[in-house]
Design an enzyme around this catalytic site. Structure first.
Site, short mmCIF file in Angstrom:
data_model
loop_
_atom_site.label_atom_id
_atom_site.label_comp_id
_atom_site.label_asym_id
_atom_site.label_seq_id
_atom_site.Cartn_x
_atom_site.Cartn_y
_atom_site.Cartn_z
N HIS A 417 48.63 29.69 38.00
CA HIS A 417 47.61 30.54 38.61
C HIS A 417 48.19 31.53 39.62
O HIS A 417 47.45 32.35 40.17
CB HIS A 417 46.54 29.68 39.29
CG HIS A 417 45.17 30.25 39.19
ND1 HIS A 417 44.92 31.58 38.94
CD2 HIS A 417 43.96 29.67 39.30
CE1 HIS A 417 43.61 31.80 38.91
NE2 HIS A 417 43.01 30.65 39.13
N ASP A 421 45.51 34.70 35.80
CA ASP A 421 44.18 34.39 36.32
C ASP A 421 43.32 33.80 35.21
O ASP A 421 43.73 33.68 34.06
CB ASP A 421 43.52 35.63 36.93
CG ASP A 421 43.42 36.79 35.95
OD1 ASP A 421 43.40 36.55 34.73
OD2 ASP A 421 43.33 37.95 36.40
#
Length: 445
Positions: A417, A421
Site C-alpha cells: 500500500h 492504492d
C-alpha cells in the site's frame, strides 16, 4: 570558540584537542571521564574524543587535578583548541611542550602498563563528522559509530536498541561489531513510541512452548523465514478479493489437454493458462509490475511471472517464467513444465529463480479456497489463486436468471500500500478474473 576566556591557575597545564590524523581538523567530545575538581593519575583517561575516522581516549600526561572544563560533551572542538585546564606535576609543568598531541596521547597510553584497552584501528573516512542523537532516545552516537552503521545499513532506531557498554550508556564501536556478529537480532524491530498511560499494552507473557521433537530449521527454511518477516516489516500489506467463473476455461482445458500434449509434447495444466492471463493483465496495469527503491518506484520493462512452488522438502521456491507476455501458450507450458520438473528433482539453477517481477501462488493446489499471500520482495504485489470448485450459481441467460452448476474460484491480491492504492490493486485483480471468465471456448491449440 577562539575567544573563550582561559582561566589562570598556579602550575596550570592546557589540555588541547589532539591531532588524530593528517586530514582531521576537529574532534567531538564524547564524554568527560573526570569531573571538574577531580584528581587523576598519569595515564588515566580524562575524556573520550571522536572524529569521523576513529574514537580516541585522551589520557593524562601526569598526575594532577582537572581544574576547569571549557567544552562540554557533544561539542565540536578544532584541533589545537584548549579543552580544559589541568593542575599537574612539576615535571610536565616545566616541559617545553604545553599541549597534548597525538604522539603524547599514544606515548602516555604506552606508559600506563596496567591499561588493557584495545588499540583502536582507524576506519575509512566519511564526509560527515556531525554528531547525532535519535529522536526517540537521548543516546549519543559518535561519528565513528554512525559511519559503521551506514556501512552496514543500520538505522538510528536499530542503533538505539544495541546494548551499550560505554560510560553513561554510550554506544562503543565494539558494541556495534558485537551486535553485527550476533546476527543483528533487532534488525526488524519496530520503533518504540513514547509510553501513553492511557494506551492498551500487550501483556508480557511467558508462553509454555511445550515439549516435543525439536527440528532445527535448514538453511532454506531460515532464509524463507527471514524473507517473510522482512516483507511484512517492509510492505504494508493490503489484500483485495474477487471471484471468477472459471467454467469456460475448465471446459476448454478438459476438452483439449490430450490433444495439446499429442501436438506439442507438453502437459497442459491450469498454470500456463493462469500465467498467460496474468501477464496480459500486468501489461494492462504496468504499475503493478514494479518495485520500490527508497522514494522511487521502478516500473519494470520485462514481465517475468514467478510461480510459488513447493519443493519435496516442503520449502517454498519461486521459479520464473521470463518475458511471459511475449510467449504463446505452447512456450509458456513448456517453461512451466520444465521449471516444475526441476523443482521436484531439486535441480533448479540460479537463473531459474531470478528476476521475477510479479508472483502467483496457486493455493488451490493444496485445497485452499483462498489465501492471503505475503509479497515476494522486492515486488509490490502477489496473486493467490484458490481451488476451482463447482457450485450452484445464479446466471443470466436468454430466458432470464437461472441456477446453474459453475466452476468458481476466488482470487486474492496482496499489494504494497506504499505504492499500490486500492483502485489499482482492485482493478488489476478484477482484470485477471475477467480474462479467466472471458476465455475463448473456441480457441485452437
Amino acid at each position: 570558540m577562539k575567544d573563550k576566556q582561559i582561566p589562570a591557575f598556579a602550575g596550570s597545564y592546557e589540555l588541547k584537542m589532539p591531532k588524530m590524523g593528517e586530514s582531521i581538523t576537529e574532534g567531538t567530545i564524547i564524554n568527560w571521564l573526570v569531573a571538574e575538581g577531580g584528581s587523576f593519575e598519569e595515564g588515566d583517561i580524562i575524556l573520550e574524543v571522536a572524529t569521523d575516522k576513529v574514537d580516541n581516549e585522551v589520557p593524562a600526561p601526569a598526575a594532577g587535578t582537572l581544574m576547569k572544563i571549557l567544552f562540554q560533551a557533544k561539542d565540536v572542538v578544532p584541533v589545537g583548541e584548549v579543552m580544559a585546564i589541568l593542575e599537574v606535576s612539576e615535571e610536565i609543568k616545566s616541559s617545553k611542550n604545553k599541549d597534548v598531541t597525538l604522539s603524547a596521547v599514544e606515548e602516555s597510553k604506552t606508559k600506563k602498563k596496567d591499561t588493557k584497552r584495545p588499540k583502536l584501528v582507524q576506519q575509512p573516512s566519511v564526509s560527515s563528522s556531525a554528531s547525532f542523537s535519535t529522536s526517540n532516545t537521548n543516546a549519543f552516537f559518535s561519528p565513528l559509530v554512525i559511519k559503521i552503521a551506514k556501512e552496514h545499513h543500520i538505522s538510528f532506531e536499530e542503533l538505539a536498541r544495541i546494548p551499550a557498554t560505554g560510560n553513561e550508556g554510550r554506544l562503543r564501536k565494539s558494541d556495534v561489531f558485537q551486535y553485527i556478529e550476533d546476527g543483528r537480532p533487532n534488525k526488524f524491530a519496530q520503533p518504540v513510541a513514547e509510553k501513553d498511560p492511557t494506551a492498551y499494552r500487550i501483556p508480557q507473557l511467558n508462553f509454555d512452548k511445550g515439549k516435543g521433537k525439536v527440528i532445527e530449521m535448514d538453511r532454506m527454511r531460515q532464509m524463507i523465514a527471514d524473507h517473510m518477516v522482512y516483507s511484512k516489516h517492509t510492505s504494508p500489506h493490503v489484500t483485495a478479493y474477487v471471484e471468477a467463473d472459471m467454467t469456460n476455461m475448465v471446459h476448454w482445458r478438459n476438452a483439449n489437454k490430450v490433444a495439446f500434449q499429442e501436438k506439442h509434447g507438453e502437459r497442459l495444466t491450469f498454470t500456463p493458462l493462469f500465467v498467460e492471463a496474468v501477464a496480459k493483465a500486468v501489461k494492462d496495469f504496468p504499475n503493478i509490475n514494479a518495485s520500490v527503491d527508497g522514494n522511487n518506484i521502478i516500473v519494470k520493462e520485462d514481465i517475468n511471472i514467478g510461480m510459488a512452488t513447493a519443493l519435496p522438502s516442503g520449502n517454498l521456491i519461486v521459479p520464473v517464467v521470463k518475458n511471459a507476455d511475449t510467449k504463446d501458450l505452447k512456450t509458456i507450458a513448456a517453461n512451466v513444465n520444465e521449471l516444475a520438473g526441476k523443482a521436484r528433482e531439486n535441480k533448479l539453477a540460479g537463473d531459474d529463480i531470478k528476476g521475477s517481477t510479479f508472483t502467483i501462488s496457486n493455493v488451490g493446489t493444496f485445497g485452499s479456497v483462498m489465501g492471503t499471500p505475503i509479497i515476494n520482495q522486492p515486488e509490490v504485489a502477489i496473486l493467490a489463486l484458490g481451488i476451482i470448485k463447482k457450485r450452484p450459481e445464479v446466471i443470466t441467460t436468454e430466458k432470464g436468471d437461472e441456477i446453474a452448476i459453475r466452476s468458481m474460484m476466488y482470487l486474492s491480491l496482496s499489494f504494497d500500500h506504499r505504492v499500490v492504492d486500492g483502485f489499482l490493486g482492485g482493478s488489476f485483480v478484477r482484470r485477471v478474473a475477467d480474462y479467466f471468465e472471458q476465455f475463448d471456448v473456441d480457441r485452437k491449440i
